[in-house]
Design an enzyme around this catalytic site. Structure first.
Site, PDB file in Angstrom:
ATOM      1  CE1 TYR A 338      -3.965  -2.218   0.910  1.00 37.71           C
ATOM      2  CE2 TYR A 338      -2.232  -3.446   2.039  1.00 37.71           C
ATOM      3  CZ  TYR A 338      -3.510  -3.378   1.514  1.00 37.71           C
ATOM      4  OH  TYR A 338      -4.347  -4.467   1.607  1.00 37.71           O
ATOM      5  CG  HIS A 349      -8.522  -1.648  -4.180  1.00 37.33           C
ATOM      6  ND1 HIS A 349      -9.071  -2.807  -3.680  1.00 37.33           N
ATOM      7  CD2 HIS A 349      -9.564  -0.892  -4.615  1.00 37.33           C
ATOM      8  CE1 HIS A 349     -10.385  -2.762  -3.820  1.00 37.33           C
ATOM      9  NE2 HIS A 349     -10.709  -1.613  -4.377  1.00 37.33           N
ATOM     10  CE  LYS A 380      -3.942  -6.972  -4.964  1.00 35.14           C
ATOM     11  NZ  LYS A 380      -4.698  -5.754  -4.715  1.00 35.14           N
TER      12      LYS A 380
END
Length: 416
Positions: A338, A349, A380
């Site tokens: 993060y 997210h 991601k």
């Protein structure tokens, strides 16, 4: 009538108006004297397949017949004579069909002037540019799906993987920019208890979890205990390395924690739990942050061997970039990250999945494809940390993991 060529060594020479026909107008080969050019084997095979060459005379043919051969014979001959010719031809042909001019990435071909490593097979030029302008868009490493690929030195390259059915998957590999914005400083002092594979901090300040995103609170219905926080061994070691975490108690590791070391002997600095019970750390001169760190690192090595040192170096590098690393277990990775945490109540997210590997790690293309697919499926970016373990060999405490010891790679699918 299309021209023919003659194989001379590893190059096919073509005369007549070949320079104007192939090099000047379409970027094939390299110029020779007059209007002649030399073609690499993959270039000649592509022109044969398209019908732009009518044949190539093989100087090393078994018979003395000088009759030029067509694509089929030339392709088979080249595949027998040149390593990985078939997969390199497939990639060359695919990128040509996509509108790119390409050259072999070696001298004396035009691609040999590009600033690329020896591991690169082909360079593809920017659309609209030709080999003589030298504007390289992709530096391409070609491999088959079963061929290991060294991770070191792969940044800035395009990996073209040819599977067993001759389909091609392209991966872009870069050095990523990892810049977090998490503005949190831990308290000056925390006190905890080292258990078999984690640390519990009693009376932890709420901000440690809520804003620093350290640990996981012990919670439950009608809980009578407040502000108890479980830290992973990595989190605990990092806080101890910063002089923040101090241990009030070290509990002997149980059977479940002896996955690598075989027991709970902490040989890294004064936390040996030979009694099999709890060993309270003295409050005297030996109660130092160095001993606390050594105890946590020794426990980490007991749990997962020297892999713990590599993961700790990576964890501390990410924290040093103001990013928050948390376990990536649910995604089959070492960490998820993060970049900007203000409060856990409004958590964004995670942006990355991180896998920690050794500097001499070699990718298996099938596993790499799986990792990239999974990361893309959960939106991601996939990162690899090539980590030698920081300063653990020098200091025996795992505390010196710094960015100079880590090469970061970002790997993702690419469509040329």
């Amino acid at each position: 009538m299309q021209p023919t060529g003659d194989l001379r060594g590893d190059a096919v020479h073509v005369g007549g108006d070949a320079r104007q026909r192939f090099f000047d107008s379409r970027g094939y080969g390299r110029p020779l004297e007059g209007n002649s050019i030399a073609l690499s084997r993959v270039e000649a095979a592509h022109l044969l397949f398209r019908g732009d060459l009518s044949g190539v005379a093989l100087s090393d043919a078994e018979s003395d017949d000088p009759t030029p051969v067509g694509f089929e014979r030339f392709f088979v001959d080249s595949a027998a004579a040149v390593d990985r010719f078939a997969v390199r031809y497939l990639v060359y042909s695919d990128l040509r069909d996509r509108g790119f001019y390409l050259s072999p990435a070696r001298d004396p071909w035009p691609g040999g002037d590009a600033d690329v490593s020896d591991a690169v097979d082909l360079v593809a030029y920017e659309r609209g540019s030709t080999p003589d302008t030298g504007n390289v868009h992709y530096a391409i490493r070609v491999v088959g799906e079963r061929e290991p690929v060294p991770a070191s030195g792969l940044a800035g390259r395009t990996l073209a993987v040819v599977d067993e059915e001759s389909d091609i998957t392209y991966f872009g590999v870069e050095h990523p920019e990892i810049e977090g914005g998490t503005d949190y400083e831990p308290p000056e002092t925390l006190r905890g208890v080292l258990l078999s594979d984690r640390v519990v901090v009693w009376g932890a300040p709420p901000a440690l979890y809520e804003h620093g995103f350290y640990g996981q609170p012990l919670t439950g219905r009608a809980a009578a205990v407040e502000n108890a926080l479980q830290l992973s061994l990595l989190e605990a070691a990092s806080l101890a390395a910063d002089g923040v975490l101090h241990l009030d108690e070290v509990v002997a590791a149980g059977d479940g924690a002896a996955g690598v070391g075989g027991g709970a002997s902490n040989g890294a600095g004064g936390a040996n739990n030979g009694s099999g019970g709890a060993n309270n750390v003295d409050d005297g001169e030996d109660d130092t942050s160095e001993n606390d760190l050594a105890a946590v690192v020794a426990r980490g090595r007991t749990v997962e061997g020297d892999r713990f040192d590599r993961r700790l170096a990576t964890y501390r590098d990410l924290r040093g970039r103001d990013a928050v690393p948390k376990t990536g277990f649910k995604f089959g990775a070492d960490f998820r990250t993060y970049l900007d945490v203000e409060t856990v109540a409004d958590l964004p997210h995670s942006e990355h999945l991180v896998r920690v590997v050794e500097p001499d790690h070699a990718f298996a293309p099938r596993e790499l494809s799986l990792d990239v697919r999974l990361a893309g499926g959960v939106r991601k970016e996939l990162l690899f940390a090539l980590t030698g373990g920081g300063g653990s060999e020098a200091d025996d405490d795992g505390s010196d993991g710094n960015a100079a010891d880590i090469e970061w790679l970002s790997v993702g699918r690419l469509t040329p």
